[in-house]
Design an enzyme around this catalytic site. Sequence first.
Site, PDB file in Angstrom:
ATOM      1  CD  GLN A 180      -7.647  -4.620  -4.880  1.00 21.37           C
ATOM      2  OE1 GLN A 180      -7.448  -4.773  -3.692  1.00 21.37           O
ATOM      3  NE2 GLN A 180      -8.608  -5.475  -5.475  1.00 21.37           N
ATOM      4  CB  CYS A 185      -0.968   0.023   1.232  1.00 21.86           C
ATOM      5  SG  CYS A 185      -1.607   1.490   1.789  1.00 21.86           S
ATOM      6  CD  GLU A 186       0.067   5.210  -4.271  1.00 17.55           C
ATOM      7  OE1 GLU A 186      -0.514   6.233  -4.400  1.00 17.55           O
ATOM      8  OE2 GLU A 186       0.687   4.839  -4.941  1.00 17.55           O
ATOM      9  CG  HIS A 187      -2.500   5.584   0.837  1.00 20.97           C
ATOM     10  ND1 HIS A 187      -3.817   4.930   0.074  1.00 20.97           N
ATOM     11  CD2 HIS A 187      -2.367   6.718  -0.042  1.00 20.97           C
ATOM     12  CE1 HIS A 187      -4.204   5.320  -0.773  1.00 20.97           C
ATOM     13  NE2 HIS A 187      -3.108   6.605  -1.024  1.00 20.97           N
ATOM     14  CG  HIS A 188      -0.898   3.081   5.911  1.00 22.95           C
ATOM     15  ND1 HIS A 188      -2.132   3.373   5.281  1.00 22.95           N
ATOM     16  CD2 HIS A 188      -0.973   4.416   6.778  1.00 22.95           C
ATOM     17  CE1 HIS A 188      -3.047   4.249   5.749  1.00 22.95           C
ATOM     18  NE2 HIS A 188      -2.483   4.861   6.763  1.00 22.95           N
ATOM     19  CB  CYS A 242      -3.416  -0.045   5.199  1.00 24.25           C
ATOM     20  SG  CYS A 242      -4.141  -0.187   3.726  1.00 24.25           S
ATOM     21  CG  HIS A 295      -5.981  -3.429   0.752  1.00 21.85           C
ATOM     22  ND1 HIS A 295      -5.249  -2.524   0.058  1.00 21.85           N
ATOM     23  CD2 HIS A 295      -6.766  -4.185  -0.006  1.00 21.85           C
ATOM     24  CE1 HIS A 295      -5.884  -2.574  -1.255  1.00 21.85           C
ATOM     25  NE2 HIS A 295      -6.493  -3.879  -1.532  1.00 21.85           N
TER      26      HIS A 295
END
Length: 232
Positions: A163, A122-125, A193, A191
Amino acid sequence: MKQKEIMLNTMGINISQPIDEMGDEHIGTSLETPLREDAFEMDDDLKIELIEKHFKEIMHVLGLDLSDDSLKGTPRRVAKMYIKEIFSGLNPKNKPDAKLFENKYKYNEMLVEKDITFFSNCEHHFVPIYGKAHVAYISNGNVIGLSKINRIVQYFAKRPQVQERLTMQIGNELKEALGTNDVAVVIDAHHMCVSTRGVQDVNSSTVTSFYSGKFENDENSRSEFMKYIALK
């Protein structure tokens, strides 16, 4: 402005939500993976050296004892893993060479490659996304080696992702590589996250799809594909 309230406006995106909140809302910014123009001017060895240095500092800030036998090699291991393994799909030199073959069997029906296991992040976390990709295409005169379909999935998975983007990138790459519009992709993924932080829901999964050509315009083709993959 407080550091915690830095907006995505600094990235050229006109939006007023704090980055913290946007990560939880699964925001994506583009179809292409966001990369700087100079992303590959630095060689892998130097990237590993710099990541090792910075990750060592992160561990130090966390209060970990880097003289411990179990921990002292961790910064180097993480750095090599980032560059050589889990984010290797960022580098276009690692893109699979999708060689085509003449469809000598004149097989004009749907070909389905299902349950392709992939691992992404996940590019956010920067925590794992993992699951199955299901791919189908109808030949336009050429076919591709089955393993190359898996390799295309893995290539785009091995980078920081959302995704929705991953699904679109795989679908568009297959269209280009195969020279056909008749491509379908469905991804069913978990996910971490979601499961290990925030709401901590360990049972849910996320399903995304890409349909083009006959899969987009012909309900029978799409239904046949869904029957074959039989999501559970």
